[in-house]
Design a protein around this motif. Structure first.
Motif, PDB file in Angstrom:
ATOM      1  N   PRO A 191      47.109  53.570  44.158  1.00  0.00           N
ATOM      2  CA  PRO A 191      46.796  52.343  43.407  1.00  0.00           C
ATOM      3  C   PRO A 191      45.465  51.706  43.797  1.00  0.00           C
ATOM      4  O   PRO A 191      44.820  51.063  42.973  1.00  0.00           O
ATOM      5  N   ALA A 192      45.040  51.902  45.046  1.00  0.00           N
ATOM      6  CA  ALA A 192      43.785  51.300  45.502  1.00  0.00           C
ATOM      7  C   ALA A 192      42.569  52.108  45.065  1.00  0.00           C
ATOM      8  O   ALA A 192      41.435  51.617  45.103  1.00  0.00           O
ATOM      9  N   LYS A 193      42.805  53.358  44.659  1.00  0.00           N
ATOM     10  CA  LYS A 193      41.704  54.231  44.258  1.00  0.00           C
ATOM     11  C   LYS A 193      42.093  54.977  42.989  1.00  0.00           C
ATOM     12  O   LYS A 193      42.197  56.198  42.978  1.00  0.00           O
ATOM     13  N   ASP A 194      42.333  54.215  41.930  1.00  0.00           N
ATOM     14  CA  ASP A 194      42.717  54.801  40.655  1.00  0.00           C
ATOM     15  C   ASP A 194      41.644  54.474  39.623  1.00  0.00           C
ATOM     16  O   ASP A 194      40.894  53.502  39.778  1.00  0.00           O
ATOM     17  N   PHE A 195      41.590  55.248  38.550  1.00  0.00           N
ATOM     18  CA  PHE A 195      40.522  55.061  37.570  1.00  0.00           C
ATOM     19  C   PHE A 195      40.850  54.009  36.523  1.00  0.00           C
ATOM     20  O   PHE A 195      40.000  53.634  35.736  1.00  0.00           O
ATOM     21  N   GLY A 196      42.090  53.497  36.518  1.00  0.00           N
ATOM     22  CA  GLY A 196      42.487  52.409  35.643  1.00  0.00           C
ATOM     23  C   GLY A 196      43.259  51.374  36.435  1.00  0.00           C
ATOM     24  O   GLY A 196      44.261  51.709  37.063  1.00  0.00           O
ATOM     25  N   GLN A 197      42.771  50.110  36.442  1.00  0.00           N
ATOM     26  CA  GLN A 197      43.400  49.091  37.278  1.00  0.00           C
ATOM     27  C   GLN A 197      43.474  47.742  36.561  1.00  0.00           C
ATOM     28  O   GLN A 197      42.694  47.447  35.650  1.00  0.00           O
ATOM     29  N   LEU A 198      44.412  46.923  37.006  1.00  0.00           N
ATOM     30  CA  LEU A 198      44.627  45.570  36.498  1.00  0.00           C
ATOM     31  C   LEU A 198      43.821  44.605  37.368  1.00  0.00           C
ATOM     32  O   LEU A 198      44.098  44.452  38.565  1.00  0.00           O
ATOM     33  N   ILE A 199      42.813  43.960  36.780  1.00  0.00           N
ATOM     34  CA  ILE A 199      41.816  43.192  37.537  1.00  0.00           C
ATOM     35  C   ILE A 199      41.889  41.699  37.211  1.00  0.00           C
ATOM     36  O   ILE A 199      42.046  41.310  36.049  1.00  0.00           O
ATOM     37  N   VAL A 200      41.747  40.874  38.257  1.00  0.00           N
ATOM     38  CA  VAL A 200      41.681  39.423  38.094  1.00  0.00           C
ATOM     39  C   VAL A 200      40.462  38.878  38.830  1.00  0.00           C
ATOM     40  O   VAL A 200      39.973  39.494  39.777  1.00  0.00           O
ATOM     41  N   LYS A 201      40.017  37.718  38.400  1.00  0.00           N
ATOM     42  CA  LYS A 201      38.899  37.028  39.053  1.00  0.00           C
ATOM     43  C   LYS A 201      39.376  35.819  39.857  1.00  0.00           C
ATOM     44  O   LYS A 201      38.873  35.547  40.947  1.00  0.00           O
ATOM     45  N   ASP A 202      40.359  35.095  39.317  1.00  0.00           N
ATOM     46  CA  ASP A 202      40.865  33.861  39.933  1.00  0.00           C
ATOM     47  C   ASP A 202      41.640  34.175  41.213  1.00  0.00           C
ATOM     48  O   ASP A 202      42.662  34.863  41.167  1.00  0.00           O
ATOM     49  N   PRO A 203      41.201  33.683  42.372  1.00  0.00           N
ATOM     50  CA  PRO A 203      41.907  33.957  43.633  1.00  0.00           C
ATOM     51  C   PRO A 203      43.305  33.343  43.692  1.00  0.00           C
ATOM     52  O   PRO A 203      44.127  33.745  44.516  1.00  0.00           O
ATOM     53  N   ALA A 204      43.571  32.397  42.793  1.00  0.00           N
ATOM     54  CA  ALA A 204      44.907  31.794  42.764  1.00  0.00           C
ATOM     55  C   ALA A 204      45.955  32.748  42.186  1.00  0.00           C
ATOM     56  O   ALA A 204      47.155  32.553  42.387  1.00  0.00           O
ATOM     57  N   ILE A 205      45.503  33.746  41.457  1.00  0.00           N
ATOM     58  CA  ILE A 205      46.427  34.759  40.927  1.00  0.00           C
ATOM     59  C   ILE A 205      46.564  35.840  41.988  1.00  0.00           C
ATOM     60  O   ILE A 205      45.709  36.710  42.140  1.00  0.00           O
ATOM     61  N   ARG A 206      47.651  35.785  42.747  1.00  0.00           N
ATOM     62  CA  ARG A 206      47.808  36.660  43.914  1.00  0.00           C
ATOM     63  C   ARG A 206      48.557  37.952  43.605  1.00  0.00           C
ATOM     64  O   ARG A 206      48.286  38.986  44.202  1.00  0.00           O
ATOM     65  N   THR A 207      49.531  37.881  42.705  1.00  0.00           N
ATOM     66  CA  THR A 207      50.308  39.065  42.352  1.00  0.00           C
ATOM     67  C   THR A 207      50.439  39.149  40.837  1.00  0.00           C
ATOM     68  O   THR A 207      50.156  38.172  40.117  1.00  0.00           O
ATOM     69  N   ALA A 208      50.903  40.283  40.364  1.00  0.00           N
ATOM     70  CA  ALA A 208      51.075  40.459  38.924  1.00  0.00           C
ATOM     71  C   ALA A 208      52.111  39.493  38.354  1.00  0.00           C
ATOM     72  O   ALA A 208      52.058  39.144  37.173  1.00  0.00           O
ATOM     73  N   LYS A 209      53.042  39.028  39.178  1.00  0.00           N
ATOM     74  CA  LYS A 209      54.031  38.044  38.718  1.00  0.00           C
ATOM     75  C   LYS A 209      53.348  36.761  38.267  1.00  0.00           C
ATOM     76  O   LYS A 209      53.814  36.071  37.344  1.00  0.00           O
ATOM     77  N   ASP A 210      52.212  36.437  38.877  1.00  0.00           N
ATOM     78  CA  ASP A 210      51.474  35.221  38.539  1.00  0.00           C
ATOM     79  C   ASP A 210      50.824  35.286  37.154  1.00  0.00           C
ATOM     80  O   ASP A 210      50.256  34.303  36.688  1.00  0.00           O
ATOM     81  N   LEU A 211      50.920  36.449  36.497  1.00  0.00           N
ATOM     82  CA  LEU A 211      50.347  36.580  35.154  1.00  0.00           C
ATOM     83  C   LEU A 211      51.278  36.037  34.072  1.00  0.00           C
ATOM     84  O   LEU A 211      50.900  35.993  32.895  1.00  0.00           O
TER      85      LEU A 211
END
Length: 316
Positions: A118-138
């Motif tokens: 997951p740390a070295k994959d060619f497709g990833q879920l990216i965020v900019k806001d540091p307040a969004i810590r996990t995918a649950k926060d989406l």
């Protein structure tokens, strides 16, 4: 609601059914190579077929190979059915949806896979806001996907689900991969699932990853090469030779990263420096049927499919 990826496919099928498809596989005079046209997308994923042609893997099997670029798999599927292409490349979700709709296609070779990391994959879920810590926060946030009811948003939903969140509470907006970074930077979306060559620049800005294709399945089959069932019936020897050439091409690409980085700028708009910074996918020589089965079930869970597809009819 019918998935948008199927609209051009079903329209093509309606025309073919009404007119009676007389499209036949490209044939050559005795002693000359079989002329084969493949519908592809100008992305990193299809590097193996370009390398395979350059290495002579197709010509030594008496195949005169030509690649024709299309905007996406949804356009390639009807092209294969009509005989415009003998083979095509498409993401696995489009192929599964087509399979449920009885579109006469057959997967013949693997396309591209997650790297497994997951740390070295060619497709990833990216965020900019540091307040969004996990995918649950989406939950309650908006995520950019290239198309809805396809492999990207299906992957995001599973990443959210595994983080303990409710995928139904995530909003999706369609954006082309090149436009996602600007939308995230401006706050028009709170996350994006992006693939290379757009991933590396996002990570270079210090933006963070909340998940990747590998979180859905370490060996996730993202896409595959396919043909029409008409061609498999009329010219099984050609299908066999194409499959063998693709398997050799996939293995070569997987073991020659430098060659991949050098060839990508020759058929895409990706510059050499960007190609050098990309995280490359895994190119397995054969289709990972277990990961296709997992995606099959996820599409049912997410309401894209009404029931699982009989993959024994779709896969090799």
């Amino acid at each position: 609601m019918r998935s948008k990826v199927l609209v051009p496919v079903l329209a093509a099928l309606a025309v073919l059914t009404a007119c009676g498809s007389d499209a036949t596989p490209a044939t050559s005079r005795p002693g000359t190579p079989d002329k084969v046209k493949v519908g592809v997308i100008p992305i990193v994923d299809v590097a193996p077929i370009y390398l395979g042609k350059a290495q002579g893997f197709f010509s030594k099997r008496n195949i005169d190979l030509t690649m024709e670029q299309a905007q996406g798999g949804a356009a390639i599927v009807p092209g294969v059915i009509s005989g415009q292409y003998q083979f095509g490349f498409s993401n696995i979700v489009s192929l599964l949806v087509a399979g449920q709709q009885k579109v006469p296609i057959k997967v013949v070779a693997n396309g591209v896979n997650s790297t497994g990391d997951p740390a070295k994959d060619f497709g990833q879920l990216i965020v900019k806001d540091p307040a969004i810590r996990t995918a649950k926060d989406l939950e309650g946030k908006t995520v950019a996907t290239n198309t809805v009811k396809n492999i990207v948003d299906t992957s995001v939903k599973e990443i959210v689900r595994k983080a303990g969140g409710d995928p139904a509470k995530v909003n999706f907006v369609e954006l082309a991969f090149p436009d996602m970074g600007a939308a995230l930077d401006a706050g028009r979306v709170q996350a994006m699932f992006v693939v290379e060559p757009f991933l590396a620049p996002a990570l270079a800005k210090g933006w963070r990853s909340l998940g990747a294709y590998a979180d859905v399945d370490p060996k996730l089959c993202v896409a595959a090469y396919f043909t029409s069932t008409q061609l498999t019936a009329q010219n099984p020897d050609l299908v066999k030779r194409f499959t063998e050439a693709m398997q050799e091409s996939l293995a070569y690409a997987d073991g020659h990263a430098d060659a991949v980085r050098q060839t990508v700028p020759t058929y895409t708009q990706i510059k050499a420096d960007a190609a050098g910074a990309m995280t490359l996918p895994k190119w397995a020589a054969t289709v990972d049927t277990a990961s296709v089965g997992k995606m099959n079930q996820l599409l049912v869970t997410n309401g894209v499919l009404s029931a699982p597809v009989d993959t024994t009819k779709l896969l090799p």
